[in-house]
Design a protein around this motif. Structure first.
Motif, PDB file in Angstrom:
ATOM      1  N   GLU A 101       0.822  -1.214   0.000  1.00 53.63           N
ATOM      2  CA  GLU A 101       0.000   0.000   0.000  1.00 53.63           C
ATOM      3  C   GLU A 101       0.852   1.258   0.000  1.00 53.63           C
ATOM      4  OE1 GLU A 101      -3.225   0.170  -0.586  1.00 53.63           O
ATOM      5  OE2 GLU A 101      -3.035  -1.997  -0.853  1.00 53.63           O
ATOM      6  N   HIS A 102       2.020   1.211   0.655  1.00 47.43           N
ATOM      7  CA  HIS A 102       2.918   2.357   0.632  1.00 47.43           C
ATOM      8  C   HIS A 102       3.417   2.611  -0.793  1.00 47.43           C
ATOM      9  CE1 HIS A 102       3.053   1.266   4.936  1.00 47.43           C
ATOM     10  NE2 HIS A 102       3.302   2.544   5.135  1.00 47.43           N
ATOM     11  N   THR A 103       3.778   1.537  -1.486  1.00 43.13           N
ATOM     12  CA  THR A 103       4.245   1.669  -2.871  1.00 43.13           C
ATOM     13  C   THR A 103       3.148   2.242  -3.756  1.00 43.13           C
ATOM     14  OG1 THR A 103       5.769  -0.204  -2.633  1.00 43.13           O
ATOM     15  CG2 THR A 103       5.125   0.387  -4.868  1.00 43.13           C
ATOM     16  N   LYS A 104       1.945   1.705  -3.635  1.00 42.30           N
ATOM     17  CA  LYS A 104       0.829   2.165  -4.471  1.00 42.30           C
ATOM     18  C   LYS A 104       0.503   3.636  -4.209  1.00 42.30           C
ATOM     19  CE  LYS A 104      -1.308  -2.418  -4.638  1.00 42.30           C
ATOM     20  NZ  LYS A 104      -2.453  -3.242  -4.167  1.00 42.30           N
ATOM     21  N   ARG A 105       0.519   4.018  -2.939  1.00 36.21           N
ATOM     22  CA  ARG A 105       0.182   5.407  -2.616  1.00 36.21           C
ATOM     23  C   ARG A 105       1.228   6.363  -3.190  1.00 36.21           C
ATOM     24  NH1 ARG A 105      -0.607   8.334   3.299  1.00 36.21           N
ATOM     25  NH2 ARG A 105      -0.543  10.450   2.457  1.00 36.21           N
ATOM     26  N   LEU A 116       8.773  10.008 -15.342  1.00 41.26           N
ATOM     27  CA  LEU A 116       9.130   8.595 -15.265  1.00 41.26           C
ATOM     28  C   LEU A 116       9.166   8.191 -13.812  1.00 41.26           C
ATOM     29  CD1 LEU A 116      10.444   5.960 -16.592  1.00 41.26           C
ATOM     30  CD2 LEU A 116      12.649   7.070 -16.171  1.00 41.26           C
ATOM     31  N   ILE A 117       8.666   6.989 -13.513  1.00 39.07           N
ATOM     32  CA  ILE A 117       8.779   6.439 -12.158  1.00 39.07           C
ATOM     33  C   ILE A 117       9.822   5.324 -12.184  1.00 39.07           C
ATOM     34  CG2 ILE A 117       7.648   5.151 -10.313  1.00 39.07           C
ATOM     35  CD1 ILE A 117       5.043   6.536 -11.046  1.00 39.07           C
ATOM     36  N   ILE A 118      10.858   5.489 -11.404  1.00 34.89           N
ATOM     37  CA  ILE A 118      11.857   4.446 -11.218  1.00 34.89           C
ATOM     38  C   ILE A 118      11.584   3.803  -9.861  1.00 34.89           C
ATOM     39  CG2 ILE A 118      14.317   3.968 -10.923  1.00 34.89           C
ATOM     40  CD1 ILE A 118      14.929   6.209 -12.791  1.00 34.89           C
ATOM     41  N   PHE A 119      11.512   2.474  -9.847  1.00 34.73           N
ATOM     42  CA  PHE A 119      11.259   1.780  -8.584  1.00 34.73           C
ATOM     43  C   PHE A 119      12.323   0.713  -8.358  1.00 34.73           C
ATOM     44  CE2 PHE A 119       9.184  -0.795 -11.755  1.00 34.73           C
ATOM     45  CZ  PHE A 119       9.444  -2.098 -11.352  1.00 34.73           C
ATOM     46  N   ALA A 120      12.635   0.483  -7.104  1.00 34.79           N
ATOM     47  CA  ALA A 120      13.599  -0.554  -6.728  1.00 34.79           C
ATOM     48  C   ALA A 120      12.848  -1.676  -6.052  1.00 34.79           C
ATOM     49  CB  ALA A 120      14.666   0.017  -5.795  1.00 34.79           C
ATOM     50  N   GLY A 121      12.881  -2.864  -6.665  1.00 36.23           N
ATOM     51  CA  GLY A 121      12.168  -4.005  -6.104  1.00 36.23           C
ATOM     52  C   GLY A 121      12.183  -5.159  -7.081  1.00 36.23           C
ATOM     53  N   GLY A 122      11.198  -6.026  -6.955  1.00 35.64           N
ATOM     54  CA  GLY A 122      11.058  -7.170  -7.834  1.00 35.64           C
ATOM     55  C   GLY A 122       9.710  -7.148  -8.528  1.00 35.64           C
ATOM     56  N   ASP A 123       9.248  -8.338  -8.955  1.00 33.94           N
ATOM     57  CA  ASP A 123       7.983  -8.405  -9.685  1.00 33.94           C
ATOM     58  C   ASP A 123       6.802  -7.919  -8.849  1.00 33.94           C
ATOM     59  OD1 ASP A 123       8.924  -9.350 -12.132  1.00 33.94           O
ATOM     60  OD2 ASP A 123       8.917 -11.425 -11.459  1.00 33.94           O
ATOM     61  N   GLY A 124       6.827  -8.203  -7.550  1.00 32.71           N
ATOM     62  CA  GLY A 124       5.731  -7.754  -6.693  1.00 32.71           C
ATOM     63  C   GLY A 124       5.633  -6.243  -6.641  1.00 32.71           C
ATOM     64  N   THR A 125       6.783  -5.578  -6.564  1.00 30.33           N
ATOM     65  CA  THR A 125       6.805  -4.118  -6.551  1.00 30.33           C
ATOM     66  C   THR A 125       6.338  -3.564  -7.895  1.00 30.33           C
ATOM     67  OG1 THR A 125       8.741  -4.304  -5.095  1.00 30.33           O
ATOM     68  CG2 THR A 125       8.201  -2.118  -5.923  1.00 30.33           C
ATOM     69  N   ALA A 126       6.791  -4.198  -8.989  1.00 28.84           N
ATOM     70  CA  ALA A 126       6.346  -3.782 -10.320  1.00 28.84           C
ATOM     71  C   ALA A 126       4.829  -3.882 -10.434  1.00 28.84           C
ATOM     72  CB  ALA A 126       7.019  -4.653 -11.386  1.00 28.84           C
ATOM     73  N   ARG A 127       4.300  -4.962  -9.896  1.00 27.09           N
ATOM     74  CA  ARG A 127       2.849  -5.175  -9.924  1.00 27.09           C
ATOM     75  C   ARG A 127       2.118  -4.068  -9.159  1.00 27.09           C
ATOM     76  NH1 ARG A 127       0.333 -10.569  -7.086  1.00 27.09           N
ATOM     77  NH2 ARG A 127      -1.834  -9.876  -6.890  1.00 27.09           N
ATOM     78  N   ASP A 128       2.656  -3.668  -8.011  1.00 25.60           N
ATOM     79  CA  ASP A 128       2.029  -2.611  -7.218  1.00 25.60           C
ATOM     80  C   ASP A 128       2.056  -1.282  -7.965  1.00 25.60           C
ATOM     81  OD1 ASP A 128       1.591  -4.400  -5.143  1.00 25.60           O
ATOM     82  OD2 ASP A 128       3.460  -3.891  -4.110  1.00 25.60           O
TER      83      ASP A 128
END
Length: 375
Positions: A101-105, A116-128
Motif C-alpha cells: 500500500e505504501h508503494t501504491k500510494r 518517469l517512475i523508477i522503482f527498486a524491487g522485484g515483480d511484486g513491486t512492479a505489480r504494485d
C-alpha cells in the motif's frame, strides 16, 4: 521531475532460499538475511552521479528508506511525499514496516507530476506500481528483488542509471511490456502459478532493459529430455560435489539423476560410485558456502527472455559463493532457443562478475556445445 520508489525489504529472501520476500520477512531475517535494496539503490545513484544530467534532476520520492535517505546521501535534489510508517526490530535487525500500500500510494501521488517512475524491487513491486499508474506514466525497475521476470527491469542498477539518462536525452523508445508475478507461497512449494497483471510503458534501450521470462515451448520438450539425459549420464561418471541450480531444464537433470531435487531452488548433490546422493535440498547461500571448499561443480541454465545465468531467481549463488568456484567448474545447459543474445551475470560484485566475462561454453544438445558471450 523523476519519481523514485524504493521497496526497502525487496530481495531479502533470495540468498536464504525463500524465493521471495512477500510475507516472510521475519523468517528471512531468522535465516540470516539482511536488506539488499539499499546497497543496490546506492549503486544506481553512484552511477547516475557520474553523468552531468544528475545535477539537473529533481526526484519526487518517499520518506526515509523509501527513497529520501539515498538521495540525501548522494546530494541529489528531491522532494518528499509525506507518508507515515513505523519501524520494527526482528532478531536485532531494524526494518521499516512497509507494505504494498505504501508503494501504491507513492505511485499514485506521482501521477501528473513526474516524467518517469523508477522503482527498486522485484515483480511484486512492479505489480504494485502498475496497478496504481497503469500506462499513464512510464516506469523502469532497478532490479533488487528475488523474482524479476517482468519486462520492466534494467539489467542492473548501473544500467538503470544509463537508461534514465538516455530517457532524459530522448534516446529511448517507449514500449509496452508485461508485468508478471507469481504466487510466492506456491513458488516455495515448487509450483509455478504465473499471471500477467497488466502492461506498462517502459523506456527501452537494447541490451539495457531485459525481456520477460519465457516458458519452454512444446516442441523443445523432446530435445530437452535428450539433453538432460546426456548431462545426467556425464555427471554420474564424474565423482564430486555438484550445485544444481533452479529451473525446469535443471530439474529434468535432477530427475534423471534419481534425486528428489527442487524445481525452483538450488540442491547440493554428491556423486560417488556412479550414484547421486542429495545432501542439501533447497540450499541457502550459507549451505553452498559450507561445500564451496570441496571444489564443487555448478550446473545452471539461462533464464529465457531475461538471458541471465546468475542474478535472477538464484541469488543463493551470491558473489561470495561464486568467488570460490573456478570459472571452468560452471556447466551451462540450455536449448538453442534460449540463447537469443549475450547472457548476463550480475552479483553486485564487479570482480566476481568480471570473472565470467568473455565467452562460455553452453551445452545445447547431447552432442553439441555453443560458445556464448557473457556480459
Amino acid at each position: 521531475m523523476i519519481g523514485l520508489i524504493v521497496n526497502p525489504i525487496a530481495g531479502m529472501g533470495g540468498k536464504v532460499a525463500l524465493k521471495g520476500t512477500d510475507g516472510v520477512v521475519e523468517e528471512a531475517i531468522r535465516r540470516g538475511a539482511r536488506p539488499v535494496s539499499p546497497d543496490l539503490v546506492r549503486l544506481f545513484l553512484r552511477e547516475l552521479s557520474h553523468y552531468p544530467e544528475a545535477r539537473s534532476i529533481t526526484f519526487l520520492t518517499g520518506p526515509g528508506p523509501l527513497g529520501e535517505d539515498y538521495l540525501r546521501e548522494f546530494g541529489l535534489r528531491f522532494e518528499v511525499i509525506p507518508l507515515r510508517f513505523h519501524y520494527r526490530e526482528v532478531n536485532g535487525v531494524r526494518i521499516p514496516d512497509t507494505s504494498s500500500e505504501h508503494t501504491k500510494r507513492l505511485a499514485r501521488e506521482m501521477l501528473g507530476r513526474v516524467k518517469l517512475i523508477i522503482f527498486a524491487g522485484g515483480d511484486g513491486t512492479a505489480r504494485d506500481v502498475v496497478s496504481a499508474v497503469g500506462r499513464k506514466v512510464p516506469i523502469l525497475g532497478i532490479p533488487t528483488g528475488v523474482k524479476m521476470y517482468s519486462g520492466v527491469f534494467a539489467v542492473s542498477p548501473e544500467k538503470a542509471a544509463e537508461v534514465l539518462v538516455r530517457f532524459l536525452r530522448g534516446e529511448t523508445k517507449l514500449e509496452e511490456r508485461e508485468v508478471r508475478d507469481i504466487d510466492e507461497e506456491a513458488f516455495r512449494r515448487d509450483e509455478v502459478r504465473a499471471k500477467t497483471y497488466g502492461k506498462a510503458l517502459v523506456p527501452v534501450v537494447e541490451n539495457l532493459v531485459q525481456g520477460s521470462k519465457e516458458a519452454i515451448k512444446a516442441d523443445e520438450a523432446g530435445e530437452l529430455e535428450a539433453l538432460a539425459e546426456a548431462v545426467a549420464e556425464e555427471i554420474l561418471e564424474s565423482e564430486g560435489i555438484y550445485f544444481l541450480g533452479s529451473g525446469s531444464t535443471i530439474k529434468r537433470i535432477k530427475d534423471r539423476l534419481g534425486i528428489d531435487g527442487t524445481l525452483l531452488g538450488v540442491d547440493v548433490v554428491e556423486v560417488r560410485d556412479g550414484e547421486a546422493k542429495l545432501l542439501v535440498k533447497d540450499a541457502t547461500e550459507k549451505d553452498l558456502l559450507r561445500f564451496a571448499d570441496r571444489n564443487p561443480k555448478v550446473v545452471v541454465t539461462v533464464i529465457g527472455g531475461a538471458n541471465f545465468l546468475f542474478g535472477r531467481g538464484n541469488q543463493q549463488f551470491s558473489a561470495e559463493v561464486l568467488r570460490r568456484i573456478p570459472r571452468e567448474n560452471v556447466i551451462v545447459v540450455a536449448t538453442p532457443d534460449k540463447l537469443t543474445g549475450p547472457i548476463r551475470v550480475y552479483t553486485g560484485d564487479r570482480e566476481v562478475d568480471g570473472k565470467f566475462r568473455g565467452y562460455i561454453r553452453v551445452r545445447v544438445s547431447p552432442w553439441m556445445e555453443k560458445l556464448v558471450k557473457v556480459v
